[in-house]
Design a protein around this motif. Structure first.
Motif, PDB file in Angstrom:
ATOM      1  N   ILE A  19     -45.315  23.877   9.574  1.00 20.45           N
ATOM      2  CA  ILE A  19     -45.797  22.526   9.903  1.00 20.45           C
ATOM      3  C   ILE A  19     -46.624  21.988   8.734  1.00 20.45           C
ATOM      4  O   ILE A  19     -46.440  20.848   8.297  1.00 20.45           O
ATOM      5  CB  ILE A  19     -46.668  22.553  11.192  1.00 20.45           C
ATOM      6  CG1 ILE A  19     -45.806  22.866  12.414  1.00 20.45           C
ATOM      7  CG2 ILE A  19     -47.397  21.220  11.384  1.00 20.45           C
ATOM      8  CD1 ILE A  19     -46.607  23.184  13.691  1.00 20.45           C
ATOM      9  N   LEU A  23     -46.004  18.659   6.450  1.00 21.05           N
ATOM     10  CA  LEU A  23     -46.969  17.561   6.322  1.00 21.05           C
ATOM     11  C   LEU A  23     -47.347  17.347   4.854  1.00 21.05           C
ATOM     12  O   LEU A  23     -47.510  16.210   4.399  1.00 21.05           O
ATOM     13  CB  LEU A  23     -48.217  17.829   7.174  1.00 21.05           C
ATOM     14  CG  LEU A  23     -47.989  17.839   8.689  1.00 21.05           C
ATOM     15  CD1 LEU A  23     -49.294  18.143   9.427  1.00 21.05           C
ATOM     16  CD2 LEU A  23     -47.421  16.499   9.184  1.00 21.05           C
ATOM     17  N   ASP A  24     -47.469  18.443   4.106  1.00 16.95           N
ATOM     18  CA  ASP A  24     -47.738  18.316   2.667  1.00 16.95           C
ATOM     19  C   ASP A  24     -46.587  17.590   1.970  1.00 16.95           C
ATOM     20  O   ASP A  24     -46.804  16.720   1.132  1.00 16.95           O
ATOM     21  CB  ASP A  24     -47.887  19.709   2.025  1.00 16.95           C
ATOM     22  CG  ASP A  24     -49.231  20.349   2.304  1.00 16.95           C
ATOM     23  OD1 ASP A  24     -50.135  19.670   2.834  1.00 16.95           O
ATOM     24  OD2 ASP A  24     -49.383  21.541   1.979  1.00 16.95           O
ATOM     25  N   HIS A  26     -44.271  15.609   3.311  1.00 16.13           N
ATOM     26  CA  HIS A  26     -44.307  14.215   3.744  1.00 16.13           C
ATOM     27  C   HIS A  26     -45.322  13.429   2.913  1.00 16.13           C
ATOM     28  O   HIS A  26     -45.031  12.345   2.406  1.00 16.13           O
ATOM     29  CB  HIS A  26     -44.675  14.142   5.231  1.00 16.13           C
ATOM     30  CG  HIS A  26     -45.056  12.777   5.692  1.00 16.13           C
ATOM     31  ND1 HIS A  26     -44.135  11.786   5.910  1.00 16.13           N
ATOM     32  CD2 HIS A  26     -46.270  12.218   5.929  1.00 16.13           C
ATOM     33  CE1 HIS A  26     -44.764  10.685   6.272  1.00 16.13           C
ATOM     34  NE2 HIS A  26     -46.054  10.918   6.294  1.00 16.13           N
ATOM     35  N   SER A  27     -46.525  13.986   2.792  1.00 11.08           N
ATOM     36  CA  SER A  27     -47.625  13.276   2.133  1.00 11.08           C
ATOM     37  C   SER A  27     -47.334  13.037   0.653  1.00 11.08           C
ATOM     38  O   SER A  27     -47.519  11.925   0.137  1.00 11.08           O
ATOM     39  CB  SER A  27     -48.930  14.078   2.280  1.00 11.08           C
ATOM     40  OG  SER A  27     -49.298  14.169   3.636  1.00 11.08           O
ATOM     41  N   ASP A  55     -36.563   9.147   2.612  1.00 14.08           N
ATOM     42  CA  ASP A  55     -35.843   9.999   3.579  1.00 14.08           C
ATOM     43  C   ASP A  55     -36.569  11.329   3.749  1.00 14.08           C
ATOM     44  O   ASP A  55     -36.764  11.811   4.867  1.00 14.08           O
ATOM     45  CB  ASP A  55     -34.422  10.332   3.074  1.00 14.08           C
ATOM     46  CG  ASP A  55     -33.461   9.160   3.102  1.00 14.08           C
ATOM     47  OD1 ASP A  55     -33.769   8.126   3.725  1.00 14.08           O
ATOM     48  OD2 ASP A  55     -32.371   9.274   2.481  1.00 14.08           O
ATOM     49  N   GLU A  58     -39.810  11.044   5.651  1.00  7.29           N
ATOM     50  CA  GLU A  58     -39.638  10.833   7.091  1.00  7.29           C
ATOM     51  C   GLU A  58     -39.127  12.073   7.821  1.00  7.29           C
ATOM     52  O   GLU A  58     -39.618  12.403   8.909  1.00  7.29           O
ATOM     53  CB  GLU A  58     -38.704   9.648   7.365  1.00  7.29           C
ATOM     54  CG  GLU A  58     -38.614   9.370   8.863  1.00  7.29           C
ATOM     55  CD  GLU A  58     -37.924   8.064   9.204  1.00  7.29           C
ATOM     56  OE1 GLU A  58     -37.060   7.614   8.442  1.00  7.29           O
ATOM     57  OE2 GLU A  58     -38.270   7.488  10.261  1.00  7.29           O
ATOM     58  N   ILE A  59     -38.149  12.765   7.254  1.00  4.89           N
ATOM     59  CA  ILE A  59     -37.619  13.936   7.976  1.00  4.89           C
ATOM     60  C   ILE A  59     -38.660  15.049   8.030  1.00  4.89           C
ATOM     61  O   ILE A  59     -38.700  15.813   9.003  1.00  4.89           O
ATOM     62  CB  ILE A  59     -36.274  14.417   7.396  1.00  4.89           C
ATOM     63  CG1 ILE A  59     -35.587  15.377   8.386  1.00  4.89           C
ATOM     64  CG2 ILE A  59     -36.438  15.100   6.055  1.00  4.89           C
ATOM     65  CD1 ILE A  59     -35.179  14.764   9.688  1.00  4.89           C
ATOM     66  N   GLN A  61     -41.873  14.553   8.395  1.00  4.57           N
ATOM     67  CA  GLN A  61     -42.745  14.137   9.489  1.00  4.57           C
ATOM     68  C   GLN A  61     -42.084  14.459  10.835  1.00  4.57           C
ATOM     69  O   GLN A  61     -42.713  15.009  11.745  1.00  4.57           O
ATOM     70  CB  GLN A  61     -43.003  12.639   9.358  1.00  4.57           C
ATOM     71  CG  GLN A  61     -43.953  12.052  10.361  1.00  4.57           C
ATOM     72  CD  GLN A  61     -44.215  10.562  10.054  1.00  4.57           C
ATOM     73  OE1 GLN A  61     -45.094  10.201   9.286  1.00  4.57           O
ATOM     74  NE2 GLN A  61     -43.424   9.683  10.655  1.00  4.57           N
ATOM     75  N   THR A  62     -40.815  14.121  10.950  1.00  5.40           N
ATOM     76  CA  THR A  62     -40.073  14.379  12.190  1.00  5.40           C
ATOM     77  C   THR A  62     -39.986  15.874  12.474  1.00  5.40           C
ATOM     78  O   THR A  62     -40.171  16.325  13.611  1.00  5.40           O
ATOM     79  CB  THR A  62     -38.666  13.769  12.079  1.00  5.40           C
ATOM     80  OG1 THR A  62     -38.803  12.348  11.947  1.00  5.40           O
ATOM     81  CG2 THR A  62     -37.817  14.068  13.308  1.00  5.40           C
ATOM     82  N   ASN A  65     -43.193  17.186  13.711  1.00  8.77           N
ATOM     83  CA  ASN A  65     -43.434  16.768  15.099  1.00  8.77           C
ATOM     84  C   ASN A  65     -42.632  17.603  16.105  1.00  8.77           C
ATOM     85  O   ASN A  65     -43.129  17.920  17.189  1.00  8.77           O
ATOM     86  CB  ASN A  65     -43.138  15.273  15.266  1.00  8.77           C
ATOM     87  CG  ASN A  65     -44.196  14.404  14.597  1.00  8.77           C
ATOM     88  OD1 ASN A  65     -45.284  14.881  14.254  1.00  8.77           O
ATOM     89  ND2 ASN A  65     -43.892  13.129  14.390  1.00  8.77           N
ATOM     90  N   PHE A  66     -41.382  17.960  15.760  1.00 12.22           N
ATOM     91  CA  PHE A  66     -40.604  18.836  16.645  1.00 12.22           C
ATOM     92  C   PHE A  66     -41.327  20.177  16.820  1.00 12.22           C
ATOM     93  O   PHE A  66     -41.412  20.704  17.933  1.00 12.22           O
ATOM     94  CB  PHE A  66     -39.185  19.066  16.105  1.00 12.22           C
ATOM     95  CG  PHE A  66     -38.180  18.036  16.558  1.00 12.22           C
ATOM     96  CD1 PHE A  66     -38.243  16.717  16.129  1.00 12.22           C
ATOM     97  CD2 PHE A  66     -37.152  18.387  17.434  1.00 12.22           C
ATOM     98  CE1 PHE A  66     -37.312  15.765  16.555  1.00 12.22           C
ATOM     99  CE2 PHE A  66     -36.222  17.448  17.867  1.00 12.22           C
ATOM    100  CZ  PHE A  66     -36.299  16.143  17.426  1.00 12.22           C
ATOM    101  N   MET A  67     -41.851  20.725  15.737  1.00 11.27           N
ATOM    102  CA  MET A  67     -42.573  22.003  15.844  1.00 11.27           C
ATOM    103  C   MET A  67     -43.876  21.839  16.616  1.00 11.27           C
ATOM    104  O   MET A  67     -44.228  22.693  17.430  1.00 11.27           O
ATOM    105  CB  MET A  67     -42.829  22.575  14.451  1.00 11.27           C
ATOM    106  CG  MET A  67     -41.558  23.101  13.801  1.00 11.27           C
ATOM    107  SD  MET A  67     -41.849  23.897  12.187  1.00 11.27           S
ATOM    108  CE  MET A  67     -41.906  22.452  11.105  1.00 11.27           C
TER     109      MET A  67
END
Lengths: 123, 123, 123, 123
Positions: A19, A23-24, A26-27, A55, A58-59, A61-62, A65-67
């Motif tokens: 996770i 997030l890293d 994504h950021s 892309d 976003e993926i 982040q998604t 979020n699933f985890m």
């Protein structure tokens, strides 16, 4: 505080690390494309590059979020995330002497490896 | 790796800490509501509580993204985020002897304070 | 106004329809789980059901965004979206005499079929 | 299918129209910036313009989600959304003889007006 110190439920230590890698990634991708690439011109603002960075952001982040939801389908979102991160890493590796893009590539590589551990590719 | 070690562009150290507080708050709220609250029953699954936890998770994500983009409008997203986190913290504080909800409340409080520093309330 | 009347760039009519199906599916799943299911109790608030509805809402949003960006990777996001929508549709079909869940199942089925047309499953 | 035909719960007809306006505005802004602006060069790829288009796309999505959840806090998210859409509309209005940007401006204006009806500005 690093997310590792957060008291997540139904998420083991390896998933928690994954996770954080998402997030890293994504950021760094979102930040780099919108505050760095679009100021550089040239290869940095090629439409395909900008879209791929968005892309990837976003993926990631998604997938995080699933985890975070403890969803069993994280096996699919991690598979897709690993694939998009691989592509984005390769793309960032082309900017060989650009420090920011190399940082981006490294974080994408790490996220891809981490997600691949939890991946189930659709049959 | 904590996000503080990431090489973000056009983001000073205080904003970077605020981004991390938002991502932490997003993570704990989304994780807690979907893997903990919905298993507990009672007050934990009151519709207004579940919606507020999801609202808080989402606005924290959005607020982090405005800052990651180096957007000048982060003064507005931080203001809204602070307000939603305050509400969520108050709501979580009602569960006085529940460890997970107290952790959640603490992280919401910290995120609210952090966002308030960068807030501009609409005139 | 329906999105079909919007002047999207680099998106043909079939993709535009798929985007709309994804946004519809996102909307109905998020709305149903947070304003209907959590008021019903019983099977409607089983944790796995709530998580799947939220998973479906999120991947539909992500899949729409990949198409809106004109990303070539939409072949992957559509594949994943089709799979999650299939699962969510099956799950909603269990509530055989519940009108709202049947509406949800129908919209999930349509979104899954629509996304499948544009899917490339990872090799 | 337009979202008006979807059977949303706890959402009246005016809110449903506002959700649709937000989703339209999200769609046109994200699509335009990533498939049109970045191909045009000049004013279209000014960093502040690109960030604002992405900000607008994201807050519209977030605002739609608050309404879809039937959250009472939609009064805040609509207020922020109206403000960001106003800014984005003004920004797009500068491209006076560019059809795509004018379409974008119109949809931003409509979304701003629609959200303003449901707005509560923080005291």
């Amino acid at each position: 505080m690093a997310i590792q110190q957060i008291n997540l439920q139904q998420v083991n230590q390896q998933i928690q690390q994954c996770i954080e890698n998402c997030l890293d990634c994504h950021s760094i991708c979102l930040n780099t494309v919108t505050t760095y690439c679009i100021h550089q011109g040239g290869m940095h603002i090629e439409p395909a590059h900008i879209r791929l960075m968005l892309d990837c952001a976003e993926i990631c982040q998604t997938s995080a979020n699933f985890m975070l939801r403890g969803s069993e389908l994280h096996l699919r979102s991690c598979a897709m995330c690993a694939e998009v991160c691989d592509r984005c890493a390769q793309n960032c590796d082309r900017f060989s002497d650009d420090h920011q893009m190399r940082v981006c590539a490294d974080i994408c590589h790490r996220c891809a490896e981490s997600c691949r551990q939890f991946s189930l590719v659709a049959a």
